[in-house]
Write a protein that holds these residues in place. Sequence first.
Motif, PDB file in Angstrom:
ATOM      1  N   ASN A 188      90.179  98.862 -29.069  1.00 19.38           N
ATOM      2  CA  ASN A 188      90.358 100.649 -29.534  1.00 19.38           C
ATOM      3  C   ASN A 188      91.845 100.856 -28.679  1.00 19.38           C
ATOM      4  OD1 ASN A 188      89.003 100.577 -31.859  1.00 19.38           O
ATOM      5  ND2 ASN A 188      87.227 100.799 -30.799  1.00 19.38           N
ATOM      6  N   ILE A 189      92.736 100.438 -28.560  1.00 17.82           N
ATOM      7  CA  ILE A 189      94.115 100.627 -27.638  1.00 17.82           C
ATOM      8  C   ILE A 189      94.932 100.810 -28.454  1.00 17.82           C
ATOM      9  CG2 ILE A 189      94.779  99.042 -25.789  1.00 17.82           C
ATOM     10  CD1 ILE A 189      93.126  97.835 -25.289  1.00 17.82           C
ATOM     11  N   ASN A 190      95.592 101.797 -27.819  1.00 18.33           N
ATOM     12  CA  ASN A 190      96.652 102.309 -28.356  1.00 18.33           C
ATOM     13  C   ASN A 190      98.039 102.351 -27.339  1.00 18.33           C
ATOM     14  OD1 ASN A 190      96.592 103.496 -31.019  1.00 18.33           O
ATOM     15  ND2 ASN A 190      95.068 105.363 -30.009  1.00 18.33           N
ATOM     16  N   ILE A 191      98.775 101.064 -27.914  1.00 17.90           N
ATOM     17  CA  ILE A 191     100.517 101.348 -26.507  1.00 17.90           C
ATOM     18  C   ILE A 191     100.799 101.892 -27.892  1.00 17.90           C
ATOM     19  CG2 ILE A 191     101.153  99.739 -25.974  1.00 17.90           C
ATOM     20  CD1 ILE A 191      98.843  97.918 -26.278  1.00 17.90           C
ATOM     21  N   ALA A 192     101.932 103.090 -27.182  1.00 11.57           N
ATOM     22  CA  ALA A 192     103.101 103.597 -27.694  1.00 11.57           C
ATOM     23  C   ALA A 192     104.162 104.127 -26.970  1.00 11.57           C
ATOM     24  CB  ALA A 192     102.306 104.210 -28.636  1.00 11.57           C
TER      25      ALA A 192
ATOM     26  N   ILE B 156      92.572  95.064 -20.632  1.00  8.25           N
ATOM     27  CA  ILE B 156      91.308  94.196 -21.166  1.00  8.25           C
ATOM     28  C   ILE B 156      90.239  95.840 -21.428  1.00  8.25           C
ATOM     29  CG2 ILE B 156      88.942  92.622 -20.438  1.00  8.25           C
ATOM     30  CD1 ILE B 156      91.088  92.140 -17.665  1.00  8.25           C
ATOM     31  N   ASN B 157      89.134  95.024 -22.085  1.00  7.39           N
ATOM     32  CA  ASN B 157      88.458  96.031 -22.631  1.00  7.39           C
ATOM     33  C   ASN B 157      88.306  97.655 -23.466  1.00  7.39           C
ATOM     34  OD1 ASN B 157      86.060  95.297 -20.302  1.00  7.39           O
ATOM     35  ND2 ASN B 157      88.234  95.836 -19.602  1.00  7.39           N
ATOM     36  N   GLN B 158      88.393  98.291 -23.589  1.00  8.81           N
ATOM     37  CA  GLN B 158      88.126  98.883 -24.787  1.00  8.81           C
ATOM     38  C   GLN B 158      88.916 100.554 -24.328  1.00  8.81           C
ATOM     39  OE1 GLN B 158      84.737  98.874 -27.048  1.00  8.81           O
ATOM     40  NE2 GLN B 158      85.143  96.563 -26.455  1.00  8.81           N
ATOM     41  N   GLY B 159      89.222 101.238 -25.296  1.00  5.99           N
ATOM     42  CA  GLY B 159      89.773 102.963 -25.749  1.00  5.99           C
ATOM     43  C   GLY B 159      90.788 102.750 -24.383  1.00  5.99           C
ATOM     44  N   HIS B 160      91.683 101.672 -24.276  1.00 11.99           N
ATOM     45  CA  HIS B 160      93.069 102.654 -23.496  1.00 11.99           C
ATOM     46  C   HIS B 160      94.088 103.364 -23.864  1.00 11.99           C
ATOM     47  CE1 HIS B 160      91.071 100.165 -20.373  1.00 11.99           C
ATOM     48  NE2 HIS B 160      90.831  99.177 -20.504  1.00 11.99           N
ATOM     49  N   THR B 161      94.779 103.739 -23.429  1.00 11.75           N
ATOM     50  CA  THR B 161      96.282 104.612 -23.927  1.00 11.75           C
ATOM     51  C   THR B 161      97.124 103.990 -22.814  1.00 11.75           C
ATOM     52  OG1 THR B 161      95.363 106.823 -25.096  1.00 11.75           O
ATOM     53  CG2 THR B 161      97.784 106.793 -24.502  1.00 11.75           C
ATOM     54  N   VAL B 162      98.425 103.306 -23.543  1.00  7.63           N
ATOM     55  CA  VAL B 162      99.351 103.101 -22.899  1.00  7.63           C
ATOM     56  C   VAL B 162     100.721 103.708 -23.421  1.00  7.63           C
ATOM     57  CG1 VAL B 162     100.282 100.688 -21.905  1.00  7.63           C
ATOM     58  CG2 VAL B 162      97.843 101.173 -22.443  1.00  7.63           C
ATOM     59  N   TYR B 163     101.056 104.470 -22.942  1.00  9.70           N
ATOM     60  CA  TYR B 163     101.887 105.745 -22.691  1.00  9.70           C
ATOM     61  C   TYR B 163     103.668 105.278 -22.659  1.00  9.70           C
ATOM     62  CZ  TYR B 163     104.460 109.774 -25.904  1.00  9.70           C
ATOM     63  OH  TYR B 163     105.124 110.735 -25.974  1.00  9.70           O
ATOM     64  N   ASN B 164     104.194 105.643 -22.771  1.00  9.10           N
ATOM     65  CA  ASN B 164     106.094 105.887 -22.102  1.00  9.10           C
ATOM     66  C   ASN B 164     106.218 105.335 -20.775  1.00  9.10           C
ATOM     67  OD1 ASN B 164     108.445 107.098 -21.556  1.00  9.10           O
ATOM     68  ND2 ASN B 164     107.363 108.661 -21.053  1.00  9.10           N
ATOM     69  N   ASN B 165     105.223 103.540 -20.514  1.00  8.47           N
ATOM     70  CA  ASN B 165     106.087 103.191 -19.721  1.00  8.47           C
ATOM     71  C   ASN B 165     106.873 102.161 -20.168  1.00  8.47           C
ATOM     72  OD1 ASN B 165     103.383 103.533 -18.218  1.00  8.47           O
ATOM     73  ND2 ASN B 165     102.534 102.293 -20.019  1.00  8.47           N
ATOM     74  N   HIS B 166     108.097 102.325 -19.041  1.00  6.26           N
ATOM     75  CA  HIS B 166     109.393 101.402 -18.815  1.00  6.26           C
ATOM     76  C   HIS B 166     109.332 100.141 -17.856  1.00  6.26           C
ATOM     77  CE1 HIS B 166     112.174 103.942 -20.450  1.00  6.26           C
ATOM     78  NE2 HIS B 166     110.887 104.314 -21.794  1.00  6.26           N
ATOM     79  N   CYS B 167     108.708  99.239 -18.677  1.00  8.29           N
ATOM     80  CA  CYS B 167     109.356  98.042 -17.989  1.00  8.29           C
ATOM     81  C   CYS B 167     110.744  96.744 -17.761  1.00  8.29           C
ATOM     82  CB  CYS B 167     108.099  96.803 -18.580  1.00  8.29           C
ATOM     83  SG  CYS B 167     107.371  95.373 -17.819  1.00  8.29           S
ATOM     84  N   TYR B 168     111.731  96.348 -16.548  1.00  5.11           N
ATOM     85  CA  TYR B 168     112.349  96.027 -16.500  1.00  5.11           C
ATOM     86  C   TYR B 168     112.355  94.844 -15.814  1.00  5.11           C
ATOM     87  CZ  TYR B 168     114.051 100.375 -17.666  1.00  5.11           C
ATOM     88  OH  TYR B 168     114.038 102.431 -18.399  1.00  5.11           O
ATOM     89  N   ARG B 169     112.945  93.646 -16.872  1.00  6.28           N
ATOM     90  CA  ARG B 169     113.152  92.753 -16.403  1.00  6.28           C
ATOM     91  C   ARG B 169     111.834  92.094 -14.824  1.00  6.28           C
ATOM     92  NH1 ARG B 169     116.932  96.274 -14.879  1.00  6.28           N
ATOM     93  NH2 ARG B 169     116.623  96.588 -13.017  1.00  6.28           N
ATOM     94  N   THR B 170     110.419  91.760 -15.163  1.00  8.40           N
ATOM     95  CA  THR B 170     109.310  91.540 -15.422  1.00  8.40           C
ATOM     96  C   THR B 170     109.922  89.689 -15.103  1.00  8.40           C
ATOM     97  OG1 THR B 170     107.798  91.523 -16.105  1.00  8.40           O
ATOM     98  CG2 THR B 170     107.956  93.094 -14.913  1.00  8.40           C
ATOM     99  N   ASN B 171     109.704  88.911 -14.082  1.00 10.96           N
ATOM    100  CA  ASN B 171     109.452  87.084 -14.157  1.00 10.96           C
ATOM    101  C   ASN B 171     107.998  87.144 -15.173  1.00 10.96           C
ATOM    102  OD1 ASN B 171     108.390  85.033 -12.604  1.00 10.96           O
ATOM    103  ND2 ASN B 171     110.568  84.869 -13.194  1.00 10.96           N
ATOM    104  N   GLY B 172     106.972  87.719 -15.345  1.00 10.74           N
ATOM    105  CA  GLY B 172     106.410  87.397 -15.313  1.00 10.74           C
ATOM    106  C   GLY B 172     105.620  87.746 -16.838  1.00 10.74           C
ATOM    107  N   PHE B 173     104.849  88.967 -17.504  1.00  8.08           N
ATOM    108  CA  PHE B 173     104.211  89.445 -18.938  1.00  8.08           C
ATOM    109  C   PHE B 173     105.256  91.450 -17.966  1.00  8.08           C
ATOM    110  CE2 PHE B 173      99.825  89.542 -16.662  1.00  8.08           C
ATOM    111  CZ  PHE B 173     100.198  90.871 -15.887  1.00  8.08           C
ATOM    112  N   GLY B 174     105.383  91.269 -19.092  1.00 10.83           N
ATOM    113  CA  GLY B 174     105.843  92.988 -18.917  1.00 10.83           C
ATOM    114  C   GLY B 174     104.869  93.684 -20.294  1.00 10.83           C
ATOM    115  N   LEU B 175     103.840  92.912 -20.770  1.00 12.49           N
ATOM    116  CA  LEU B 175     102.773  93.518 -21.370  1.00 12.49           C
ATOM    117  C   LEU B 175     101.155  92.715 -22.058  1.00 12.49           C
ATOM    118  CD1 LEU B 175     100.491  95.682 -22.496  1.00 12.49           C
ATOM    119  CD2 LEU B 175     102.016  94.856 -25.210  1.00 12.49           C
ATOM    120  N   LEU B 176     100.238  93.041 -21.293  1.00 18.66           N
ATOM    121  CA  LEU B 176      99.400  91.357 -21.397  1.00 18.66           C
ATOM    122  C   LEU B 176      98.881  91.972 -21.842  1.00 18.66           C
ATOM    123  CD1 LEU B 176      97.845  88.584 -21.517  1.00 18.66           C
ATOM    124  CD2 LEU B 176      97.683  88.631 -19.269  1.00 18.66           C
TER     125      LEU B 176
END
Length: 461
Positions: free
Chosen positions: A344-348, A296-316
Motif C-alpha cells: 500500500n505504497i504510493n510513489i508519484a 520497507i513496510n506499509q502505507g508510505h507516500t513518496v512524492y516529488n523527490n529528485h535523485c541525481y547521480r547516486t552510485n547505488g540505488f535511487g529507489l529500493l
Amino acid sequence: MKQFASIMLGLACICNAQATDYFISPNETARLATILNDGTLKPGDNVILRDGTYNNLGTLRFSASGTECDSIGLRAEHPGKAIISGPLNMMISGKYQHIDGLLFHKAWAAGTHLIDFKDGETRASHCRFTNCAIDDCNDPNKPEKPSPEKNTTEYWVNLYGDNIRVDHCYFANKRVGGLVMQMWLTENDHLNNHQIDHNLFGNRPPFGGNGAEIIRIGHSWSSQLESRSVVENNVFLHCDGENEIISVKSCHNILRGNLFYEARGGLVCRHGHYNVMESNTFVGNNLRGTLGIRLINQGHTVYNNHCYRTNGFGLLVRMGVFERPDANTDIKKEPLTSYHRSENINIAKNAFVDCGIIDLGSGRGTKEPRNVRMTDNYFANSTNNIKITNPELTLAGFEFIDNRYNWGDNSEHRLSGFIQVEAEDFAAQEKSRVMDGVKNIGPSWYEPNMNDLQYISKNYK
C-alpha cells in the motif's frame, strides 16, 4: 468575536515584567549548575553565559518550566563565544525551555548521552534547541571503529517527551559510534511531534559498522508506534557513517524538503508505517555508497523527490520476510527487527536521473511487495537501470501509470505504464532545489557551517 479572541490571546501572552537575566562566567560553573536546577528560574528568565570555555560540567540539570509566552532561556551572551567542553551529560526537563547560541566543541558524553531532553522519568515538553553547534565531540577514550572490547556508543542529542524543536544548528565531525540524534519512543510516550529543521548535518566519516546513523526516529521494538515527527529543510553533507542516514523506525512521520549532498547513505523507512517522504533532493555525484530512498513496510507516500547521480540505488522497494505484525503476532517467531512486507505504497511525481539502479523486489524473504502504485515518475539513465527481481512474482504487486523514461542507448522499456520520451533537462531543477536547500541553514555565526554551505553552492553558480 474574532477581535475579542485576539485581545484575549494578547492579554494571555503579556510578558513577565519581573523577568531576570542571570549572567554566568566560565569560573562560576557551580553557580550555573545550581541556578539551572534549584527552582530559581521563573517564566521569562534567562541564564546568559558570558564568553569563554566552560570545562568539565559533568552532570548538568536544566529543570524549569516556562510558559508558551515566556520561555526560560539558557543562551550565550554572544552566539558561539560560550564554549562547552569536556565530559557532559546535560539533562533538560520541564516545559518551554530555550537553549540558544552555544558551541559544544570537544565535549563528550559523560556516559553514553551528551544531551538528554529528560531527567529520570521527567520528560521535556515544548522546548527549543536552536542556533547551536556540536562539533568534534568525541570521547577520547572510545575507539572510532566497532570494538568487541570497548563500548563505542555515544549519542549526542536524545529527544524524549513532546514538541521539541531542533533548528538552525550545526552537527559535524562525529567519529565514535552512536547517533547524532535519536528520538526515543515508549508505549506511554510516543506521540512526540518533534520538529527538526534548517540544520546542517556535516562530516561524519565511515564508522565501519551499524549504529552510526545521523537521525533515527524510534527503534525496532517501538516501530509500530506513532511518533508524528517532522524532519524538514535540513542539509546532510558527507554523512558517511553507515548506509542509513535517516532511519525511520516508527509511524506517521514526515521527511520533507531535505538535501542529501554527497552523503554515502540513504533515507530509509526501516520499520513503521504511513511515513511521508516529500520533496527531498539527493545529489550523489557518483560517489560510492550514495543512495536515495529505501522502502520497507506499509502505507508510505513518496512524492516529488529528485535523485541525481547516486552510485547505488535511487529507489529500493524491498522484499519482506513477514507480514505486518498485529496483536496476534508472536514476536519471538516474527521479530520486530525483521523485514515486513512492503504494501500500500504510493510513489508519484519523482525523478531519478543517472542513478545506479532502481531496485524493485530484491532482498531475502518470500513476501513480495503488494499494491505498490508508481505514477508519473521520470527515469533517465545511460541504459535501462530498472531491476525487477523475480518479475513473474514481483510484478503482480506493482501498478505502473504514466511513468516516463529515457535511456541513453535508446533501448525500450517493455512494461506497460512506461512511456519513452525525449531526455528532459533537469539541470535547472537540480540547481533550483539545491540553492533553495542551502538557504537559512544552520548557525550563521559558525564559520564551518558557512564553509560547508559554500562548498555545495559553488557548484551551481
